[in-house]
Scaffold this motif. Structure first.
Motif, short mmCIF file in Angstrom:
data_model
loop_
_atom_site.label_atom_id
_atom_site.label_comp_id
_atom_site.label_asym_id
_atom_site.label_seq_id
_atom_site.Cartn_x
_atom_site.Cartn_y
_atom_site.Cartn_z
N VAL A 67 0.81 -1.22 0.00
CA VAL A 67 0.00 0.00 0.00
C VAL A 67 0.85 1.28 0.00
CG1 VAL A 67 -2.03 -1.07 1.05
CG2 VAL A 67 -0.24 -0.12 2.53
N GLU C 38 -11.91 -0.19 -10.10
CA GLU C 38 -11.18 0.70 -9.20
C GLU C 38 -9.80 1.03 -9.76
OE1 GLU C 38 -12.36 -2.28 -8.30
OE2 GLU C 38 -14.15 -1.72 -7.14
N TYR C 41 -5.33 -1.56 -7.01
CA TYR C 41 -5.33 -1.71 -5.56
C TYR C 41 -4.67 -3.02 -5.17
CZ TYR C 41 -9.26 -4.99 -6.07
OH TYR C 41 -10.03 -6.06 -6.39
N SER C 42 -4.51 -3.17 -3.87
CA SER C 42 -3.82 -4.35 -3.34
C SER C 42 -4.82 -5.26 -2.64
CB SER C 42 -2.76 -3.90 -2.33
OG SER C 42 -2.28 -5.02 -1.64
N GLU C 56 -11.42 2.58 1.30
CA GLU C 56 -11.03 1.97 0.02
C GLU C 56 -9.77 2.60 -0.56
OE1 GLU C 56 -13.90 1.21 -2.97
OE2 GLU C 56 -15.22 0.10 -1.62
N GLU C 57 -9.62 3.91 -0.37
CA GLU C 57 -8.41 4.54 -0.92
C GLU C 57 -7.16 3.99 -0.26
OE1 GLU C 57 -10.66 5.94 0.90
OE2 GLU C 57 -9.55 6.60 2.67
N THR C 59 -6.50 1.01 0.13
CA THR C 59 -6.07 -0.23 -0.53
C THR C 59 -5.30 0.07 -1.81
OG1 THR C 59 -8.04 -0.43 -1.93
CG2 THR C 59 -8.18 -1.38 0.28
N HIS C 60 -5.34 1.32 -2.24
CA HIS C 60 -4.70 1.64 -3.53
C HIS C 60 -3.21 1.43 -3.48
CE1 HIS C 60 -8.41 4.34 -4.50
NE2 HIS C 60 -8.66 3.06 -4.64
#
Lengths: 155, 618, 437
Positions: A67, C38, C41-42, C56-57, C59-60
């Motif tokens: 992340v 999306e 993301y991870s 959610e951001e 996870t980006h």
């Protein structure tokens, strides 16, 4: 000028003032268990070895982070953990082959040496000069990094 | 505040544990560690208690500055009634255990009763458990530490433990932490053994952030560290030679007790000195000393880390591999007791005996001095080879010393008799006058004929003969803080009282008394003031020191000790020093004692006057 | 000439490959194609989204809004339907086509549901994508009855998130222990008893034979009359037992996303076979990450190592090689770290050991401490740990560094907790050894 921590175990008496200083700087408590620098005692040899992140060029931790919570500080060259972004997945703790990224169970985040934004508390606290903060080209750090590359070539 | 405000009370008889707040009302009067734990002991136990009975309590305690960034902040104390002396016992140790206990969130552990079976106490932060010690009962300190690290999967668990000798009632058994730091004196290990408590193991990850004013504290501790660094003793002498820096110095002034105090200078002193520890040996070209090592937080680092000559007789044969590695080396008191007092000038034999004292948890001072007494008994024929199990206790016999350490450490054979200490041993063999003790505790390494103030120090020490209750050597020999003449008695009562009171404060902080080679109370004061709630002026600290001393005194009086116990062996009072600057002198205790009692506010028979009790609130 | 690089798959391997390509070949034309709506993301972060530790951001993979634009990486939301390796042309689901000079396939894998009746019912979800996470979050409310099928690595990560949401959780695992492909029998058993202690029911050596809807009118009526809530699903086990559930989460395995590659002539086993340079057997097609079956550092064989560090290393190596900087990759290193309701476990390399090798195992079940080390001669080749959070990375350093342990092997056999000392002593021998007089 990039500077690095230079560690001379021959001078270390094992007093752990560095661990106290590190934990106080980063955790606002005297708490060696949360120190980013650790002194390892070799009783049978009568040696004390302070050990922390060399901010290696490979930056295994940085690359392993899913992340982008670990980034390089351009001013100090330190790989820094962004506490807010870190999700606590611990992948960096197993990715770093030097074992210098640790999981802090109290916060659910990882911790590692960030050179205290260029003014490392451990070096200031060391009473014997075993830990100093010096010009990188002087430290033999390159040698350590070369060793690291040899020992841990993955990519 | 510097305290966690948290005490663990462990009832070993029932296996139950409880948590209680620290008595802050007492802390205001007694500061912490030595003073505060003594207050707990006094309040909670009968001074007449048999030290080895379940009714005695044993308190492990940190000080308010333990675990802080102050230099030498690794100290903890064990306070109990001592079985060697039947008096108050307070033994102080460094290493890493004390700070770890603080970091686990505790100030103090009070042990009560006696466990029906061997147990050890495990503390991981706020979780405390009594665990079965069957597998380590009978094991040495070193074996126990190794076992605990494996069992708990953690090389950083700090271990304070006793050896087999303590389990078998060796009366000067120590509690050893971190392999070679010890709460060494007065037999606190025997108390622990009598409680069927093998070890206390601690891991602290909570840390400590309770200093009252962190900014002021940092400034005060930095300033005080600079004083240590700039001082010749704490900044250079102690790091280089350790306390062994004293060996040649004390020998030269004729205050080096030799061969059970028959003489005051040892011809072999230089061979066992700090300087000798740097000499490369013939066999492998390496010196005895590997390097100096520090206790937790210590910027002095006087600790010795040594090796034994691999060709030395003591380390030959099976099972000796563990002595061929580096370990805790000789400090001055040990080198003296194991060496000069026994007439042995074999540095490797002394190092070996010292390793064994650490490995098995023996106070090397009392052990060495008891061996010295046995040697005198042997030389006059009061003790025979048959009685010693074949060991020839002749002065200078290094093999005898090594064998004695093995037997006493394990609590086997004649070692059990040596384990009684010199007073009981000498009485048993018909020569009580050979026992160089006060209140049954063996002397340390300064002859009171050559350093007069130390005679008063020994005679009045609340825990029996001891140099760490008022180290007037500092003034009389080293000129700290001012030079006084060691052969003069005038002014010594004042000096002793001042040192006793100041040391009681130092021992109550969590810091090390060795700082006082450089620091006075004025260097402690700003650190205490910044760390602890309340007013800690110099006047207050002096009063606290005096209060602690008097509380200990009152405990001893209530335990049955009297002014008659404030004395020295006849040898020091009647047999003059033969050589050196003090030749012809005995200790003039009689001149000093009445003045001292008066200064203390005690009656002529050594009791606290009512106004003294009232003034100090004892 | 401007090279056209196309990367199919916007996970970590794809993003890192794209960034590496940009750095190495500044003028290149780089396209990153992902089929999820999306931003890249991870998946690693999804459990933390489920427990609302992050949004959610969080996870980006990359945080800056203009990260890809600023690097000149074209991110395309589309799906590649077909690859023509001869003409080097991709057919896109949106209808268009795209030519490439070099192609990187890093499409990862997808969750597959067991071929058991009822796994396609509403209320049964995999836990793989952000979309899955949203569905699970909707149903996994506090007190909901949840059955988690599969206690492998992914299952255990989801387990933690579900349990922390306060659901009434039952975990089913076909194997005889939890995380059987990462943990030794003792360690897997300890994780099971840890979870049970934390209030999670764990049933091992058991399969689901079917899932049915609990929706019968009669059933609902009875429940209403007796005051019991009606659970949507009924899960039947091979033991005959049935479990009511509001939600079934399937974490029972994954399959590589390779269907679109049919007809390319790629060699595929459990994943796309690649060499030390991330190259497939088809010219100008590379593969990386979970979809790739590449060199295993420890065995020298070809394995799928579906872990973040491998994806990252693959991506970087692929990027370099595609850009014309020949970069040899020694092989990916099998390792994993898992947090099961606060019990942290890790495994490294050949944790199951090698023939003729030595092994030391230390277990303290009462405190959930476990450490196992595997050796081949005086080289450590694998390790498993429970409850170890400090300096755990040196296990990788020792194993992957193939550090000869010398006398430290015996010390580790006696006390394996001394790994950090062993590491320092063996790597910095000169620093630790006593100074000659």
């Amino acid at each position: 000028m990039q500077r690095s921590l230079y560690i001379d175990p021959q001078k270390c008496t094992g007093c752990l003032q560095c661990e106290m200083a590190c934990s106080y700087e980063n955790e606002q408590a005297f708490n060696p268990s949360k120190s980013r620098i650790k002194v390892f005692a070799f009783h049978e040899e009568g040696r004390f070895v302070p050990y922390t992140c060399t901010q290696c060029a490979e930056a295994w931790c940085l690359h392993a982070c899913p992340v982008e919570a670990i980034t390089k500080n351009p001013a100090t060259g330190a790989m820094e953990v962004n506490e807010k972004t870190c999700v606590g997945c611990k992948v960096c703790t197993i990715a770093c082959p030097f074992g210098t990224v640790n999981y802090n169970t109290a916060t659910g985040k990882v911790i590692k040496c960030d050179l205290c934004q260029g003014d490392p508390a451990c070096a200031k606290a060391c009473p014997t000069g075993a830990i100093t903060y010096v010009d990188s080209s002087w430290t033999g750090l390159d040698k350590m990094r070369a060793w690291a590359a040899k020992a841990n070539t993955a990519a | 505040m510097g305290w966690n405000n948290k005490v663990l009370r462990v009832n070993l008889s029932t296996g139950s544990m409880s948590v209680e707040p620290l008595r802050m009302d007492w802390a205001r009067d007694y500061l912490g560690q030595r003073g505060l734990a003594t207050k707990y002991l006094v309040e909670e136990t009968d001074p007449k208690v048999d030290p080895l009975s379940p009714d005695n309590k044993m308190i492990m305690t940190t000080g308010p500055l333990t675990g802080t960034e102050a230099s030498t902040s690794g100290r903890y104390s064990v306070v109990t009634k001592g079985p060697l002396t039947n008096a108050i016992a307070c033994s102080n140790s460094g290493g890493f255990f004390g700070a770890e206990l603080k970091y686990a969130g505790w100030d103090m552990i009070i042990f009560e009763g006696r466990s029906p079976k061997p147990v050890y106490l495990s503390i991981v932060d706020d979780k405390a458990e009594l665990l079965d010690a069957a597998e380590i009962w009978g094991k040495s300190v070193w074996e126990t530490e190794h076992w605990v690290h494996k069992k708990h999967h953690d090389p950083l668990v700090r271990v304070a433990t006793i050896g087999a000798g303590a389990e078998k009632g060796v009366l000067y058994a120590a509690i050893v932490n971190d392999l070679h730091r010890a709460a060494g004196r007065s037999g606190v290990g025997a108390v622990m053994g009598s409680k069927n408590l093998k070890a206390v193991v601690v891991r602290g990850t909570i840390g400590m952030n309770k200093v009252k004013d962190p900014v002021a504290f940092h400034a005060a501790s930095e300033a005080a560290k600079k004083v240590l660094a700039d001082n010749a003793v704490t900044g250079a002498g102690l790091p280089k030679y350790g306390t062994q820096v004293l060996m040649n110095v004390i020998n030269e002034i004729g205050a080096m007790p030799t061969r059970n105090w028959r003489e005051v200078q040892f011809e072999g002193a230089s061979a066992i000195s700090g300087e000798a520890m740097y000499e490369p040996r013939q066999s492998d070209g390496k010196p005895n000393l590997v390097r100096n090592g520090a206790c937790f937080g210590c910027t002095i680092a006087c600790g010795r880390i040594s090796t034994i000559d691999p060709t030395h007789f003591s380390v030959q044969g099976e099972g000796k591999e563990r002595y061929k590695h580096a370990s805790g080396g000789l400090e001055y008191e040990a080198a003296w007791a194991l060496g000069s007092d026994t007439g042995i000038d074999d540095l490797d034999a002394l190092t070996y005996a010292n390793f064994l004292c650490n490995e098995h948890g023996l106070d090397p001072i009392s052990f060495g001095a008891t061996v010295a007494a046995a040697m005198e008994l042997y030389e006059v024929g009061a003790l025979t080879k048959e009685q010693t199990g074949g060991i020839e206790f002749k002065f200078g016999n290094a093999e005898a010393l090594c064998k004695a350490a093995e037997l006493t450490g394990k609590g086997e054979g004649f070692g059990l008799e040596l384990g009684l200490g010199s007073r009981r041993l000498c009485e048993k063999y018909g020569h009580p006058e050979f026992s160089m003790t006060v209140k049954s505790q063996e002397f340390p390494a300064y002859d009171a004929r050559g350093i007069q103030g130390m005679g008063l120090t020994y005679a009045t020490s609340n825990r029996g003969a001891c140099h760490l209750r008022s180290y007037t050597v500092a003034s009389e020999v080293l000129g700290i803080p001012v030079k006084t003449d060691p052969l003069v008695t005038d002014g010594k009562p004042e000096l002793v009282k001042a040192f006793q009171d100041a040391t009681a404060v130092v021992d109550s902080t969590g810091l090390c008394v060795f700082t006082t080679f450089a620091w006075t109370l004025a260097d402690f004061q700003p650190q205490i003031q910044a760390a602890c709630e309340g007013d800690w002026s110099m006047d207050k600290l002096n009063e606290v020191g005096e209060r602690i001393w008097n509380l200990e005194r009152q405990y001893n009086l209530d335990a049955g000790l009297t002014a008659a116990d404030d004395t020295l062996p006849k040898r020091l009072l009647t047999e003059a020093a033969k050589t050196g600057p003090a030749a012809g002198r005995v200790n003039d205790l009689g001149k000093m004692m009445p003045v001292y009692y008066e200064l203390r506010g005690w009656t002529a028979d050594g009791k606290l006057k009512p106004e003294t009790r009232k003034r100090l609130g004892v | 000439m401007i090279h056209r690089y196309v990367i199919v798959g916007a996970g970590p391997a794809g993003v890192i490959a794209a960034e590496t390509l940009r750095t190495t070949d500044p003028d290149a034309d780089i396209t990153l194609i992902g089929d999820e709506p999306e931003r890249p993301y991870s998946r690693m972060a999804i459990p933390y989204l489920l427990i609302e530790k992050i949004g959610e951001e969080g996870t980006h993979l990359r945080k800056g809004n203009d990260h890809y634009d600023s690097k000149g990486i074209r991110v395309l939301r589309d799906r590649v339907e077909k690859v023509d390796a001869k003409t080097k042309r991709l057919t896109l689901k949106s209808g268009g086509a795209m030519d490439y000079d070099k192609l990187l396939v890093c499409t990862g894998s997808r969750a597959v549901r067991p071929p058991v009746p009822g796994f396609d019912l509403p209320g049964v979800h995999t836990c793989w994508t952000l979309e899955d996470a949203r569905n699970i979050a909707r149903l996994a409310e506090k007190g909901a009855k949840v059955v988690l099928v599969g206690a492998g690595f992914v299952g255990c990560i989801v387990l933690e998130a579900l349990a922390l949401r306060g659901v009434d959780l039952t975990v089913l695992e076909m194997g005889d222990r939890m995380v059987p492909r990462m943990m030794s029998p003792i360690a897997g058993g300890l994780i099971k008893s840890w979870c049970e202690k934390k209030g999670v029911r764990v049933i091992t050596s058991t399969r689901v034979t079917g899932i049915t809807e609990n929706g019968g009118l009669m059933n609902k009526l009875v429940n209403t009359l007796t005051g019991k809530p009606t659970r949507a699903l009924k899960v039947t086990l091979n033991t005959g037992e049935t479990l009511d559930a509001d939600l079934v989460v399937s974490a029972a395995g994954v399959a590589p996303n390779i269907e679109f590659l049919q007809g390319c002539g790629l060699e595929i086993e459990r994943g796309i076979l690649i060499d030390h340079y991330m190259q497939t057997n088809v010219p100008d097609i590379y593969a990386a990450g979970d979809v790739a079956q590449g060199r295993d550092f420890s065995t020298g064989g070809l394995e799928v190592h579906a872990i973040q560090p491998t994806a990252s290393e693959h991506g970087r190596t692929a990027g370099l090689n595609m850009a014309g900087v020949p970069t040899y990759y020694r092989g990916s290193f099998n390792m994993n770290v898992l947090d099961t309701l606060g019990l942290i476990s890790s495994s490294f390399g050949l944790w199951m050991g090698v023939e003729g090798g030595d092994r030391v195992e230390m277990c303290e079940p009462d405190r959930f401490r476990y450490l196992q080390l595997q050796f081949d001669g005086d080289i450590m080749v694998g390790a498993t740990s429970l409850g170890l959070t400090q300096h755990v990375g040196v296990l990788r350093g020792l194993i992957q560094g193939k550090v000869p342990l010398g006398p430290w092997k015996a010390k580790l056999m006696d006390d394996p907790t001394r790994i950090m000392e062993a590491y320092l002593a063996c790597n910095f021998a000169a620093r630790v050894a006593p100074k000659a007089a």
